[in-house]
Design an enzyme around this catalytic site. Structure first.
Site, PDB file in Angstrom:
ATOM      1  N   GLY A 140       4.581   4.874  -3.777  1.00  0.00           N
ATOM      2  CA  GLY A 140       4.972   4.415  -2.446  1.00  0.00           C
ATOM      3  C   GLY A 140       5.071   2.913  -2.338  1.00  0.00           C
ATOM      4  N   LYS A 157      -0.733   1.542   1.554  1.00  0.00           N
ATOM      5  CA  LYS A 157       0.269   2.219   0.722  1.00  0.00           C
ATOM      6  C   LYS A 157       0.840   3.378   1.535  1.00  0.00           C
ATOM      7  CE  LYS A 157      -0.123   3.121  -3.732  1.00  0.00           C
ATOM      8  NZ  LYS A 157      -0.503   3.758  -5.032  1.00  0.00           N
ATOM      9  N   ASP A 255      -2.146   4.126 -16.417  1.00  0.00           N
ATOM     10  CA  ASP A 255      -1.056   3.187 -16.105  1.00  0.00           C
ATOM     11  C   ASP A 255      -1.585   1.757 -16.036  1.00  0.00           C
ATOM     12  OD1 ASP A 255       1.559   2.440 -15.645  1.00  0.00           O
ATOM     13  OD2 ASP A 255       1.526   2.894 -13.507  1.00  0.00           O
TER      14      ASP A 255
END
Length: 393
Positions: A140, A157, A255
């Site tokens: 997002g 977010k 990530d």
């Protein structure tokens, strides 16, 4: 019918440039969430004083008195008063302004379709005003915001979810997975979770606001870091990874990259964006998650990976900080990058501008065999970090 008539008149004005519109129809008006300088033009105040029986009375009286075609700004004021429907019993507690400046075409589309976001009372009780966009996460857009009750700055977010779209519902599940992970994480090297709300067709997650931005942003703006600063951030990131990897139910971030390491006003680095993370006692995964230049070989080959994949990605961030470049340099296309990382025996180039001890540290993190990579606890005991002391203010 009154609303449809008004929209038709506004569309005609936009197409033909009706006379008497002044500057209102030639450029976007002020942001809807901002207060008008003139008390007589404050739609929220008018809507509170308006009697339930005649929601359009005040606006129509103003238009007839001026004897001109309603302008685009008038339309925006009307929408600010009523939201998406002229229901005088609808309790509107907060309006969500569109990020950035809207073009005239976008304003016209808003009037034509009636697509205007109205945020009703948040279930968490938090009332906030959305500011500018400060980045995009894995799922997002992230906005700066201010808590209206405390004045606290926070990051929000936000993901717009279409309930009839299966892909959107999958994204919703991923975002709820992120919530389940971050709400249990309490550590000075992890960006703090402050709550969440469902608002209409959006899911909003409230996070600690990190005024220093990301490492990636700092590297783009200022270039590579001196080794002393590089090592301070290295230690702080490792402290965050050790916390994640040694929990009773371990968390694999999946990530790690410069864009997902944020810096606060006191120049402390914290891990963020857990949209790709996995929390499980079985930390082995078989799905490709992350960003290709920072991915470990076993992630791309899809042979199963765990916490050691985070160590590889962390090593790539150390290279990123030392060079202000992608850890592998540039590739012609993503497929070339994936083939290089997964199919060759190569490792990311070691920066020449750092000390031999730092080069050795990077080599430990980027060994191709996951079993040969040290875990976060062992890396924290490396000689290069023994004299690096980071104190929280």
């Amino acid at each position: 019918m009154a609303l449809r008539s008004f929209v038709s008149e506004a569309e005609a004005e936009l197409r033909c440039g009706a006379e008497g519109s002044g500057g209102d129809g030639s450029r976007p008006g002020p942001a809807i969430a901002k207060k008008s300088r003139k008390k007589s033009q404050n739609p929220n105040k008018e809507s509170r004083n308006r009697k339930p029986g005649s929601p359009f009375k005040s606006f129509e009286a103003t238009v007839h008195h001026r004897r001109r075609t309603p302008s685009l700004r008038d339309g925006l004021r009307l929408f600010a008063s009523f939201g998406s429907a002229p229901d005088p019993t609808c309790e509107v507690t907060q309006l969500s302004p569109c990020p950035g400046k809207k073009s005239l075409a976008d304003m016209e589309e808003t009037l034509r379709t009636g697509h205007f976001t109205v945020i009703k009372g948040p279930s968490s009780g938090r009332r906030w005003i959305r500011g500018e966009s400060i980045g995009r996460g894995s799922l997002g857009t992230v906005y700066q915001a201010m808590d209206q009750q405390t004045g606290e700055l926070l990051a929000v977010k936000e993901v717009v979810i279409n309930a009839s779209d299966s892909a959107d519902m999958k994204f919703k599940d991923q975002l709820e997975n992120e919530i389940q992970i971050v709400k249990e994480l309490k550590h000075p090297r992890i960006v703090a979770y402050l709550g969440h709300d469902y608002m209409g067709d959006s899911l909003c997650i409230y996070l600690e606001f990190m005024a220093g931005g990301s490492l990636a942003q700092a590297l783009r703006q200022f270039g590579c870091f001196e080794e002393s600063l590089l090592l301070a951030y290295t230690r702080e990131m490792l402290e965050g990874l050790e916390y994640l990897h040694t929990r009773e139910t371990p968390v694999v971030h999946r990530d790690i990259k410069g864009a997902n390491v944020l810096v606060d006003l006191d120049c402390h680095a914290k891990l963020s964006d857990f949209g790709c993370s996995k929390r499980d006692n079985d930390t082995m995964s078989h799905t490709m998650r992350g960003s290709i230049p920072w991915m470990a070989p076993e992630v791309i080959k899809n042979t199963g990976y765990g916490r050691k994949a985070d160590i590889w990605s962390f090593g790539c961030v150390v290279i990123e900080m030392a060079t202000a470049k992608s850890p592998w340099g540039s590739f012609d296309n993503p497929m070339a990058a994936m083939c290089k990382i997964a199919m060759s025996d190569a490792t990311p180039p070691i920066p020449e501008g750092v000390s031999p001890a730092c080069q050795d540290f990077i080599r430990l993190c980027t060994r191709r065999d996951p079993a040969d990579r040290p875990d976060a606890t062992r890396l924290l005991a490396h000689d290069i970090l023994k004299n690096v002391i980071v104190e929280d203010d």
